[in-house]
Motif scaffolding. Structure first.
Motif, short mmCIF file in Angstrom:
data_model
loop_
_atom_site.label_atom_id
_atom_site.label_comp_id
_atom_site.label_asym_id
_atom_site.label_seq_id
_atom_site.Cartn_x
_atom_site.Cartn_y
_atom_site.Cartn_z
N VAL A 10 0.53 -4.63 9.96
CA VAL A 10 -0.54 -4.16 9.75
C VAL A 10 -1.04 -4.30 8.25
O VAL A 10 -1.86 -4.67 7.90
N LYS A 11 -0.17 -3.31 7.49
CA LYS A 11 -0.34 -3.09 6.06
C LYS A 11 -0.23 -4.44 5.15
O LYS A 11 -1.16 -4.60 4.28
N ASN A 12 0.61 -5.09 5.61
CA ASN A 12 1.09 -6.67 4.94
C ASN A 12 -0.07 -7.40 5.17
O ASN A 12 -0.39 -8.29 4.16
N PRO A 71 0.35 -5.77 -6.24
CA PRO A 71 1.34 -5.54 -7.27
C PRO A 71 2.71 -5.44 -6.69
O PRO A 71 3.01 -5.41 -5.31
N LYS A 72 3.28 -5.42 -7.73
CA LYS A 72 5.14 -5.34 -7.28
C LYS A 72 5.71 -4.17 -6.13
O LYS A 72 4.81 -3.13 -6.42
N GLY A 73 6.18 -4.36 -5.09
CA GLY A 73 6.59 -3.36 -4.19
C GLY A 73 5.56 -3.19 -3.15
O GLY A 73 5.54 -2.19 -2.44
N MET A 74 4.37 -4.08 -3.15
CA MET A 74 3.32 -3.76 -2.21
C MET A 74 3.82 -4.00 -0.72
O MET A 74 3.36 -3.44 0.11
N ALA A 75 4.59 -4.86 -0.34
CA ALA A 75 5.17 -5.23 0.71
C ALA A 75 5.72 -4.09 1.56
O ALA A 75 6.61 -3.37 1.20
#
Length: 317
Positions: A233-235, A304-308
């Motif tokens: 869901v977040k991705n 941004p970096k690390g968002m996954a």
């Protein structure tokens, strides 16, 4: 077709390659491979272990690639890999390397391999021994250039000291940016090319996956953390933002994701995998997408970096 150089020894390839891991052994795949070559794609990426699940043996995907490109050897740069086993872990001892290259040459139907990767470092064999053996294969004319896949920085540095490394391959995309910490700066320093696999986030960055149920019951991605539960869901929320920006730029989300990746360096050559020729054509459209500094800043803001959310592989969060 735009071209790029990988490494310092003269390996020149199309700016976008084609990953063949998920290709079934059928006539559509043959048409896709041949059609990609017609469109100017020259870098084709396979491995001795690809296709094993469908074929019941090592070398299945290599045979597909070899059969499809037969008679057009001078137009294609063929990359393959060795070193992944199911029962013994990664291997890189000299005897295994020599056995593996002969098996791949047979499967591909080639006299030499353009770019030969160690698929994963072997913790039981010093990298100097593995690369030393691969250097012997270069002298023997069995391979032209040496590559590493999913290797940490210290292994890359030690390997390059034995023989020039043309390319390093690992996962890199808008949702897998770990290589920006150590790997990319080191490759730039050493003059090594970079070949990102899964540049479209294992399909998530195509915009085609809207729900977990969109994945077939036998789809391996169902077991990956980023495709499960709250992570999914977040991705998906981030993907929707990227998709909105792609619409504003007049391109597909895949094209935007690939254009962003290629904007990260002159020696970065993504290898998106697909079974269908129309997807190859769509991906090549990324070469025409121009991203301004403002575009890149906006992409950094929304992704941004690390968002996954979730780890890259099963069992890692």
């Amino acid at each position: 077709m735009q071209t790029k150089r990988l490494g310092q020894e003269g390996l020149e390839v199309s700016a976008l390659g084609l990953g063949t891991m998920m290709m079934p052994d059928n006539e559509e795949s043959v048409r896709t491979l041949q059609g990609a070559l017609d469109l100017g794609v020259t870098l084709f990426d396979t491995a001795d272990i690809y296709g094993e699940f469908a074929q019941g043996r090592f070398g299945g995907n290599e045979k597909l690639v070899g059969r499809a490109l037969k008679g057009r050897r001078d137009q294609a740069i063929i990359a393959t890999k060795f070193g992944v086993t199911h029962t013994q872990g990664p291997k890189g001892d000299p005897a295994y390397v020599k056995k593996s290259v002969d098996a791949s040459l047979y499967s591909l139907g080639l006299d030499y391999i353009d770019l030969y990767y160690q698929h994963r470092p072997d913790p039981g064999t010093p990298i100097e021994e593995t690369i030393g053996t691969m250097a012997e294969l270069v002298k023997a004319g069995k391979i032209r250039y040496i590559g590493l896949s999913e290797a940490p920085a210290d292994i890359i540095r030690r390997a390059h000291a034995v023989h020039p490394i043309a390319a390093v391959q690992t996962e890199y995309s808008l949702w897998s940016r770990e290589v920006e910490d150590e790997i990319l700066p080191l490759l730039k320093q050493l003059g090594i090319g970079f070949v990102p696999y899964s540049p479209l986030g294992r399909g998530f960055l195509t915009g085609q996956i809207k729900t977990f149920e969109d994945l077939a019951e036998d789809d391996y991605r169902r077991h990956y953390p980023r495709f499960q539960g709250e992570n999914f869901v977040k991705n998906l929320e981030v993907v929707k933002l990227i998709e909105q920006m792609a619409a504003q730029k007049g391109c597909s989300i895949s094209q935007l994701a690939l254009a962003w990746l290629m904007a990260q360096g002159e020696d970065i050559v993504p290898i998106p995998g697909t079974k269908r020729l129309e997807r190859v054509q769509e991906n090549l459209g990324a070469l025409e997408v121009v991203l301004t500094p403002a575009d890149l800043a906006e992409i950094e803001r929304i992704s941004p970096k690390g968002m996954a959310a979730g780890g890259r592989f099963p069992g890692r969060g």
